[in-house]
Design an enzyme around this catalytic site. Sequence first.
Site, mmCIF file in Angstrom:
data_model
loop_
_atom_site.group_PDB
_atom_site.id
_atom_site.type_symbol
_atom_site.label_atom_id
_atom_site.label_comp_id
_atom_site.label_asym_id
_atom_site.label_seq_id
_atom_site.Cartn_x
_atom_site.Cartn_y
_atom_site.Cartn_z
ATOM 1 N N TRP A 139 15.907 -37.407 -20.185
ATOM 2 C CA TRP A 139 14.847 -36.464 -19.451
ATOM 3 C C TRP A 139 13.653 -36.587 -20.181
ATOM 4 O O TRP A 139 13.695 -37.087 -21.565
ATOM 5 C CB TRP A 139 15.272 -35.063 -19.847
ATOM 6 C CG TRP A 139 16.645 -34.380 -18.948
ATOM 7 C CD1 TRP A 139 17.774 -34.349 -19.435
ATOM 8 C CD2 TRP A 139 16.452 -33.989 -17.560
ATOM 9 N NE1 TRP A 139 18.695 -33.903 -18.708
ATOM 10 C CE2 TRP A 139 17.766 -33.761 -17.356
ATOM 11 C CE3 TRP A 139 15.709 -33.942 -16.688
ATOM 12 C CZ2 TRP A 139 18.283 -33.035 -16.070
ATOM 13 C CZ3 TRP A 139 16.009 -33.443 -15.637
ATOM 14 C CH2 TRP A 139 17.204 -33.047 -15.224
ATOM 15 N N ALA A 170 4.145 -41.241 -3.719
ATOM 16 C CA ALA A 170 3.137 -40.249 -4.530
ATOM 17 C C ALA A 170 1.591 -40.773 -3.766
ATOM 18 O O ALA A 170 0.625 -40.179 -3.406
ATOM 19 C CB ALA A 170 3.098 -40.054 -5.806
ATOM 20 N N GLY A 198 8.352 -40.419 -6.751
ATOM 21 C CA GLY A 198 7.992 -41.494 -7.497
ATOM 22 C C GLY A 198 6.510 -41.952 -7.070
ATOM 23 O O GLY A 198 5.878 -41.661 -5.875
ATOM 24 N N GLY A 199 5.918 -42.984 -7.841
ATOM 25 C CA GLY A 199 4.799 -43.316 -7.569
ATOM 26 C C GLY A 199 4.336 -44.221 -6.185
ATOM 27 O O GLY A 199 3.577 -43.891 -5.730
ATOM 28 N N GLU A 246 0.899 -1.268 0.000
ATOM 29 C CA GLU A 246 0.023 -0.089 0.074
ATOM 30 C C GLU A 246 1.040 1.296 -0.094
ATOM 31 O O GLU A 246 0.433 2.124 -0.408
ATOM 32 C CB GLU A 246 -0.912 0.016 1.238
ATOM 33 C CG GLU A 246 -2.199 -1.105 1.219
ATOM 34 C CD GLU A 246 -1.331 -2.372 1.702
ATOM 35 O OE1 GLU A 246 -2.168 -3.377 1.517
ATOM 36 O OE2 GLU A 246 -0.098 -2.627 1.826
ATOM 37 N N THR A 298 14.488 -41.876 -5.094
ATOM 38 C CA THR A 298 14.520 -40.818 -6.142
ATOM 39 C C THR A 298 16.105 -40.340 -5.881
ATOM 40 O O THR A 298 16.836 -40.192 -6.550
ATOM 41 C CB THR A 298 13.740 -39.854 -5.825
ATOM 42 O OG1 THR A 298 12.278 -40.343 -6.287
ATOM 43 C CG2 THR A 298 13.997 -38.711 -6.934
#
Length: 583
Positions: free
Chosen positions: A196, A294, A290-291, A69, A222
């Site tokens: 990638w 997750a 990773g799964g 502000e 990972t």
Amino acid sequence: MAIASTLALKSPILFNHSIDAQQIRRAADLADKSAGFTSPHPNFGCVIARDSNVVGEGFLYAQGAKCAELQAVEASRELGRGATAYLNMEPGDCHGDQTAVSALVRAGVSRVVVGIRHPLQHLRGKAIQALRSEGLQVDVLGENLKSKVIEDALKSCYAVNAPLLFRASSRVPFSVLKYAMTLDGKIAASSGHASWISSKQSRSRVFELRGRSDAVIVGGNTVRRDDPRLTTRHGGDTCSFATQRGAKKCFQKFLASKGVEVVEFDILNPRDVMEYCYNRGYLSILWECGGTLAAPCYIIRCHTSGANFSFMIIKTKALFDWTKKEDFPRKMVFAFVAPKIIGGERAPSPVGDLGMVEMSQALSLIDVSYEQIGPDILISGFLQPIPDLTPVIPSVDETSTIDPTVAPYDASIIFFYKTWDEYGAFSNFSPHSLRMPDDNGDYITWPSVEHYYQAHKFVGVNDPHARDCIEQIKSAKSPEESARVGRSMQRKRPDLVRPDWETVKIDVMYRALKCKFSIHPQLNAMLLSTAGSVLVEASPHDLFWGGGRDGEGLNYLGRLLMQLRSEFLGESPKSSENSYLSL
């Protein structure tokens, strides 16, 4: 007739609601520029306009920096008189935010439009009332008129402060699950090779996501397989490793020798890690896992206690998980889909087993967005509607105490740590300036206690690098930035730290705190109002100034504040450093 009178009073909203919505969205867009830098402060933006013509604007760069502000008022100059100020969120009326109210009043704006009220109960509505008491017309978008354009503007206000809104309502950090997969739904080849999948342009977007988060979490697999950097690519990152208590002690010692903080859990699972991140004060968490990891992040009710999990937590910039109260934390998902096909029956997918057997059980995204990034498609959306804007803030009595054997009715313990706390102004990071004499007796203004404290690590050292460091700390735009500079230099150049630092640092902090609570009357009144209560700096990772995760910390910041409170009340004089040690 009564209805006609009401409509006449609200004519600015009725006849200019599309302009109001447009300028509120602009204020939210400005606020978004600071995402990832203001934590734990909200993201604030301000636009001052005359009808549709903008005459000034600003956004909060970081906690303790010049408020949005005031920036907008300074940019608008005389054109701000009689104009309308648009704020994406109601400012707080403490922790330094009173400058927002006073700036708008001094500028002579005639009307203020607020996107959403402050989400924290102890601040909610106070700035609005303060502005109205000064004679300004204050309207809250959508409270008197509903329309699609207003709804869209409000969504932008919710989104820009999603981490704070979610944390306030759910007592869990806001989470974003990010992954990159091939067109056939694989996150790696059968061999495990994953670099990638997505394009360079998509990876640049990931750096941006990391930069907007307080921490990045990946699974141990990972780390072992990919050795990811997990940085924002602009420095300022620190690292923690979470593991089962007693596991691989040799490896833990190795990590500690490399400067990695090791946090042990009795039972390591996503629920406990998220609780730890919440207690540590994180607003936003990015999950790049990773799964296997997750899946339990989606459904914490699943039995994860026996799973072989380990986590690497990367703290970013030492500075969506919409849910209510169910045990079903849901996230915002960012899925990068690359136009590639890898195949493989055993190739991993982004999310492991959720225990669902019918398509009707599938989790659906809402507010879905599609964006082409290079050759890839980014699909993002929420797994839960936007939360209620009147979150339930836990009371002090509901907060766990340092000593769990002490019942709430036996002793009153007041915790403070971050700016969302009711007593957050007690923190050495609060943006309250000081005027302190230097060695020559000349008074110098410091932006905060933390600025003063970090700079005095290097005071009196006869080295130009030490003097440069002091100037960097003094000019830092926020207390967090001053702490980063001071801690980094202390770690990299210990020879620049004054030799008596360990013996004088308590007194340095005491002098700064005494000045702060002496020159800011509202803070002094707040401190005195806590008489009879134990004050605890609730930092879970600072075992000297804070109370520690399990109450094992020394809590010297809380001790100093209680010492000051006694002095201000005339109950005990401060004689020497020994008085701190006897607290």
